[in-house]
Structures are given as structure tokens and as C-alpha cells.
Write a protein that holds these residues in place. Structure first.
Motif, mmCIF file in Angstrom:
data_model
loop_
_atom_site.group_PDB
_atom_site.id
_atom_site.type_symbol
_atom_site.label_atom_id
_atom_site.label_comp_id
_atom_site.label_asym_id
_atom_site.label_seq_id
_atom_site.Cartn_x
_atom_site.Cartn_y
_atom_site.Cartn_z
ATOM 1 N N GLN A 94 7.420 -39.027 40.138
ATOM 2 C CA GLN A 94 8.245 -38.017 40.812
ATOM 3 C C GLN A 94 8.344 -36.746 39.972
ATOM 4 N N GLU A 95 8.632 -36.903 38.681
ATOM 5 C CA GLU A 95 8.795 -35.750 37.802
ATOM 6 C C GLU A 95 7.538 -34.892 37.761
ATOM 7 N N LEU A 96 6.376 -35.542 37.785
ATOM 8 C CA LEU A 96 5.108 -34.807 37.745
ATOM 9 C C LEU A 96 4.798 -34.113 39.064
ATOM 10 N N SER A 97 5.301 -34.662 40.168
ATOM 11 C CA SER A 97 4.976 -34.129 41.489
ATOM 12 C C SER A 97 5.984 -33.106 41.991
ATOM 13 N N TYR A 98 7.241 -33.238 41.565
ATOM 14 C CA TYR A 98 8.301 -32.339 42.045
ATOM 15 C C TYR A 98 8.289 -31.023 41.264
ATOM 16 N N PRO A 99 8.814 -29.938 41.857
ATOM 17 C CA PRO A 99 8.939 -28.665 41.147
ATOM 18 C C PRO A 99 10.095 -28.703 40.150
ATOM 19 N N PRO A 100 10.262 -27.663 39.304
ATOM 20 C CA PRO A 100 11.406 -27.616 38.387
ATOM 21 C C PRO A 100 12.741 -27.568 39.144
ATOM 22 N N LYS A 101 13.817 -27.884 38.445
ATOM 23 C CA LYS A 101 15.188 -27.828 38.964
ATOM 24 C C LYS A 101 15.422 -28.806 40.114
ATOM 25 N N THR A 102 14.819 -29.991 40.009
ATOM 26 C CA THR A 102 15.024 -31.007 41.052
ATOM 27 C C THR A 102 15.561 -32.308 40.450
ATOM 28 N N GLU A 103 16.219 -32.202 39.291
ATOM 29 C CA GLU A 103 16.695 -33.406 38.607
ATOM 30 C C GLU A 103 17.649 -34.227 39.462
ATOM 31 N N ARG A 104 18.411 -33.556 40.333
ATOM 32 C CA ARG A 104 19.432 -34.268 41.113
ATOM 33 C C ARG A 104 18.840 -35.217 42.150
ATOM 34 N N VAL A 105 17.592 -34.980 42.567
ATOM 35 C CA VAL A 105 16.999 -35.847 43.594
ATOM 36 C C VAL A 105 16.029 -36.862 43.015
ATOM 37 N N LEU A 106 15.861 -36.861 41.685
ATOM 38 C CA LEU A 106 14.978 -37.841 41.071
ATOM 39 C C LEU A 106 15.577 -39.243 41.159
ATOM 40 N N MET A 107 14.716 -40.227 41.217
ATOM 41 C CA MET A 107 15.129 -41.627 41.267
ATOM 42 C C MET A 107 15.951 -41.987 40.034
ATOM 43 N N ASN A 108 17.124 -42.599 40.256
ATOM 44 C CA ASN A 108 17.974 -43.088 39.172
ATOM 45 C C ASN A 108 17.565 -44.534 38.869
ATOM 46 N N ILE A 109 17.053 -44.766 37.671
ATOM 47 C CA ILE A 109 16.512 -46.080 37.319
ATOM 48 C C ILE A 109 17.583 -47.168 37.381
ATOM 49 N N ASP A 110 18.767 -46.895 36.823
ATOM 50 C CA ASP A 110 19.819 -47.919 36.780
ATOM 51 C C ASP A 110 20.360 -48.232 38.166
ATOM 52 N N ASP A 111 20.582 -47.196 38.994
ATOM 53 C CA ASP A 111 21.056 -47.435 40.362
ATOM 54 C C ASP A 111 20.014 -48.199 41.172
ATOM 55 N N THR A 112 18.729 -47.893 40.932
ATOM 56 C CA THR A 112 17.662 -48.616 41.624
ATOM 57 C C THR A 112 17.665 -50.086 41.225
ATOM 58 N N MET A 113 17.935 -50.356 39.939
ATOM 59 C CA MET A 113 18.011 -51.749 39.481
ATOM 60 C C MET A 113 19.175 -52.484 40.148
ATOM 61 N N VAL A 114 20.322 -51.819 40.240
ATOM 62 C CA VAL A 114 21.495 -52.445 40.857
ATOM 63 C C VAL A 114 21.228 -52.750 42.330
ATOM 64 N N SER A 115 20.675 -51.785 43.067
ATOM 65 C CA SER A 115 20.427 -52.007 44.496
ATOM 66 C C SER A 115 19.312 -53.021 44.720
ATOM 67 N N THR A 116 18.284 -53.006 43.857
ATOM 68 C CA THR A 116 17.200 -53.987 43.955
ATOM 69 C C THR A 116 17.717 -55.393 43.668
ATOM 70 N N ALA A 117 18.596 -55.514 42.665
ATOM 71 C CA ALA A 117 19.189 -56.817 42.335
ATOM 72 C C ALA A 117 20.046 -57.331 43.489
ATOM 73 N N ALA A 118 20.822 -56.435 44.114
ATOM 74 C CA ALA A 118 21.649 -56.838 45.251
ATOM 75 C C ALA A 118 20.789 -57.268 46.426
ATOM 76 N N ARG A 119 19.715 -56.515 46.669
ATOM 77 C CA ARG A 119 18.807 -56.864 47.774
ATOM 78 C C ARG A 119 18.138 -58.219 47.521
ATOM 79 N N GLN A 120 17.766 -58.461 46.252
ATOM 80 C CA GLN A 120 17.130 -59.725 45.899
ATOM 81 C C GLN A 120 18.075 -60.899 46.122
#
Length: 487
Positions: A298-324
Motif C-alpha cells: 500500500q505504501e509503495l502504491s499510494y501517494p504521499p499524505k495518505t497515512e490515515r487510510v493505510l492498513m493498521n496491522i494490529d487492528d487487522t490482527m484483532v479483526s482476523t482473530a475474531a473472524r477466525q
């Protein structure tokens, strides 16, 4: 930009920009996703036709990967192909209705969709042979993943991984993925003595991808490549027929975990949880490099100043764990991870997570109930081309981009070498330790990490993973340590 400014106020129509790329980049820059609060279409994000690209890719990938996981469990358990299809349709509905749309589409658009843990598939026969139970494995993965997510362990490990290590990991995964799909495509064509079909499809795909790169339309690679592969294969005489009829799978968890129905295993006992514990630790350890690779892309593909929409690793882990956890308790056989066939095409198309997640959920529901799209998605030419142009080629490109400067090539070479020796988890953990100690790569980088980041955390991570992999027999030439204790 003031925190009181909203996406709705800052949004501008397409006509205000010279190119569509400028419009899409501005959309990414003005979005402000609300973390674990309602995010609404048109107030917090919009739907664009580019969102259909990751949605289509994700749906194709999901059908294939879930069927592969369930099939890997079903074969040693003696369950029928009909069971695999039925459970895969059930998993599609669970993922779509409970998590894809609800979590990534509305509650937390910086949490990537929870997909399927592909690298764990080869270990499933060993898990079953060790006395493993699908529910026990799924629940433990969910518990361990949730702990790692809420303690922010995932993002910490990501920070300790240099560009060289991450780039090498992407190169390895991209190359292995491409060669695997080419081999599968030729094996498919050779099964009915028409191997030249695979050659024609691959050559056509290369030319199509080069043309899309030249025209700066690479985000069209998945739908266009899938159609091209399907049309060429069918026109040259490859066999294909629809066989999965419309319908709704059994939604009763008691059916799936019955003694004589569904998995025919009943509920797991304490011994089942003990048997799968090492595999659950390894599965969650695999998440960190996987999630890191997706965010970096994502960081390589997105333009500058887009930090707010980047994937949050920890939140993704929490939601993935809940889904599992929820999926396993309800009766599903999927093993979850960050959804690569969604996030990579979404990044290429310069789209955020939310809108495409809603469309992905819609397509998954349609595929599960209608049935026929599942046959098309798992047809080998469509599947292989979609994965190559949508995931593995972009991973190769991103890996090359990350290893162009400085001494990153040293770390990249070591992670590829050690991954080829054992697996990407071993390669990643070993190279992070060597890199942070300053033995390879940039010597100055390790000095800024302190003792904790330089050797304590990498050393503990490497030691724990080696102990787990030794126990379950993942080191070449070394018998499983656990089997020695069992005997």
C-alpha cells in the motif's frame, strides 16, 4: 488540515481534476476513517468503478483458497467433495456477512479483510495426522492472534523489519507464487493432452500485462486477464462445465460439529487443543511478515499524505482473530490471514479498503448462493492468471523497488536464501535478527534500535519459532521432536 474537517467537506468532483489518477489520489488524501466507529458511504467514502477490481479478485481468490483449506482437511478425514463445496459456501457467507462488510466496510476501514492463510495449507495433513481438530486449531489461532493484536506485537515486529528484509520476502513470495501457478496451469492442460493451451495463455498474459503497464491501466489486469484466459482456454477446446447449483448451505453449527454430520468429529477435547497448539503458534507467527508485506505494498502504491487510510496491522490482527474464532465455532474450516488477493489489487487501483470491502461482501454472497460463479472462479486458467497478475507479479515489482538502494540487497539475498531452505517464517525471523544486529545490511540502522529492538525481541522471536518448527518437523532432514516424545 484541521481534525474538524470531514471527508464530505473536502471531497471534490472528478471534473475538478485533470486526470482520474489525480482524483483517486485526492480521495485517498482527504479520507479520515473512523476507527471502530460507524463509517458511512458518501459521508466517509465513495464507491468508484475501480472498487470492482479488488472485489472481483478477492472473490475469485477467496473461493479458491477456502476450497483448498477445507479440501486439505477433508481428504485425510475421508470427507466427500460435496462436503468441501458446501463448507466453502458456508465460509463465504460467514466472511461476507459478519466481517468483510461489517468490520472493514463500516466499523474499521483501516483493518484489512480477513482472508485465507495459504502458507499453512501444506501443513494441514500433518495437523490431522497429529490428532488435530479444525475447531481447536481455529480457536487457538484466534486467541493467539487476538493477544498479538491487542499488545501491538504485530506493528512492533513490522517496525523492526528493514526494507531489505521486507523486499526480499516480497521477491521470494512473488517468484514462488508465479512459478507455482505456471506449473499448475501446465499440469491442468497436460491432464487432457493439450499442454499448448497453457503456453498460449501465459504468453497472452505477458503481452496483456506489458500493454497495461504501458497504458498505465495495470489495475485492469485481474478482470481483463481472467476474461482473456477463460476465453482462450474455452476457444482452444479446454473442457469446462457448470456443476454447482444455486442454494443456501446448512447454517446450523450443530450440524457441522455433529458426531455423524458435517465434519463428523464432534466437539474437540483438551487433547485436541494440545495437539494443535504448535501449529497455532506458527500460524500466527506467519501473520507478521504477511501483514507487513500488504501494508508496505500500500505504501509503495499510494501517494504521499495518505497515512490515515493505510492498513493498521494490529487492528487487522484483532479483526482476523475474531473472524477466525467465530468462523471455527460456527463450523467453518477456513484458516484466516490478511486478504492478499484484495489488498494488493486495491492498492494498485489506488482505492481504500472500505468501498471495495462492501462490494467484495456482495460478490461473495452472490457466488455462495448462486453457485455457478464458484465453478468459474476455480477453473484453472482463470484462477492462475488472476493470482499471477493480481498478486504475485505486483509483489515481485514491489520487492524490486524496495531493494534498489543502499545495502538492502544483502538482507534481501539472505532472506530469500533462508526462506528457500525452510520457509518464509524462518527466513524472515533469521534475517531480521542478523539485520538488526548489524551483521548484514545497514550497520548504522541497528544502532538506533536499542538492545530491545536490536537483539532481544528478534532473538526471542527467532528462538520461539525455531522451537515450534523443530517440534512439528519443518526443518529439512530433522525428524519431528514431538513425535519422539509421543513414542
Amino acid at each position: 488540515m484541521s481534525s474538524t474537517d470531514t471527508y464530505k467537506k473536502q471531497h471534490k468532483p472528478r471534473s475538478a481534476f485533470n486526470t482520474r489518477t489525480e482524483y483517486l489520489e485526492h480521495e485517498l488524501q482527504v479520507m479520515a476513517p473512523r476507527r471502530w466507529r460507524p463509517n458511512l458511504p458518501f459521508r466517509d467514502y465513495r464507491f468508484e468503478f475501480e472498487d470492482w477490481v479488488p472485489a472481483m479478485a478477492a472473490t475469485i481468490g477467496k473461493i479458491v483458497m477456502v476450497a483448498a483449506v477445507v479440501g486439505a482437511f477433508a481428504a485425510p478425514l475421508g470427507l466427500s467433495p460435496e462436503f468441501v463445496v458446501e463448507n466453502s459456501r458456508f465460509e463465504l457467507l460467514i466472511a461476507a456477512l459478519l466481517f468483510v462488510v461489517l468490520v472493514s466496510g463500516f466499523l474499521n476501514p483501516t483493518a484489512n479483510l480477513a482472508g485465507t492463510h495459504g502458507p499453512l495449507i501444506p501443513l494441514i495433513p500433518l495437523i490431522v495426522a497429529s490428532g488435530g481438530h479444525p475447531m481447536a486449531l481455529g480457536v487457538l489461532i484466534g486467541v493467539f492472534g487476538f493477544i498479538l493484536g491487542i499488545t501491538k506485537g504485530g506493528s512492533l515486529l513490522a517496525k523492526l523489519t528493514s526494507n531489505g528484509v521486507c523486499g526480499g520476502l516480497l521477491l521470494y513470495l512473488g517468484f514462488i507464487g508465479i512459478t507455482s501457478q505456471i506449473s499448475k496451469l501446465f499440469a491442468w492442460a497436460e491432464s487432457f493432452d493439450m499442454a499448448y493451451i497453457a503456453f498460449v495463455i501465459i504468453i497472452s498474459t505477458i503481452l496483456m500485462y506489458a500493454w497495461l503497464e504501458h497504458m498505465k491501466l495495470r489495475w485492469l489486469a485481474i478482470p481483463l486477464g481472467s476474461v482473456l484466459a477463460g476465453v482462450i482456454a474455452y476457444a482452444l477446446g479446454a473442457p469446462f462445465e457448470f456443476s454447482t447449483e444455486p442454494g443456501i448451505p446448512n447454517m446450523n453449527p450443530a450440524y457441522w460439529w455433529g458426531e455423524d454430520t458435517g465434519w463428523q468429529l464432534g466437539l474437540p477435547s483438551f487433547e485436541h487443543f494440545v495437539a494443535v497448539a504448535p501449529f497455532a503458534v506458527l500460524a500466527v507467527a506467519m501473520w507478521s511478515p504477511d501483514f507487513l508485506g500488504h501494508r508496505v505494498f500500500q505504501e509503495l502504491s499510494y501517494p504521499p499524505k495518505t497515512e490515515r487510510v493505510l492498513m493498521n496491522i494490529d487492528d487487522t490482527m484483532v479483526s482476523t482473530a475474531a473472524r477466525q474464532t467465530v468462523g471455527s465455532l460456527l463450523g467453518g474450516g477456513n484458516l484466516s490471514s490478511s486478504w492478499g488477493t484484495y489488498i494488493v489489487p486495491a492498492a494498485i487501483a489506488r482505492r481504500p479498503i472500505a468501498a471495495g470491502a462492501v462490494l467484495t461482501g456482495l460478490l461473495c454472497v452472490i457466488a455462495a448462493i448462486w453457485g455457478y460463479p464458484m465453478d468459474l472462479a476455480i477453473w484453472q486458467p482463470v484462477l492462475s492468471v488472476a493470482l499471477v497478475v493480481g498478486v504475485f507479479l505486483p509483489l515481485l515489482e514491489a520487492g524490486m523497488q524496495m531493494t534498489r538502494e543502499g545495502k538492502t540487497t544483502q538482507s534481501a539475498a539472505i532472506v530469500i536464501f533462508s526462506s528457500a531452505l525452510v520457509n518464509p517464517v524462518f527466513g524472515w525471523s533469521l534475517t531480521v535478527l542478523l539485520d538488526n544486529l548489524g551483521l548484514i545490511g545497514c550497520k548504522e540502522r541497528g544502532k538506533t534500535l536499542g538492545h530491545t529492538g536490536r537483539w532481544i525481541i528478534p532473538g526471542l522471536t527467532f528462538g520461539i519459532l525455531c522451537a515450534v518448527m523443530t517440534g512439528i518437523g519443518m526443518f529439512p532432514g530433522i525428524p519431528p521432536l514431538l513425535s519422539a516424545f509421543q513414542h
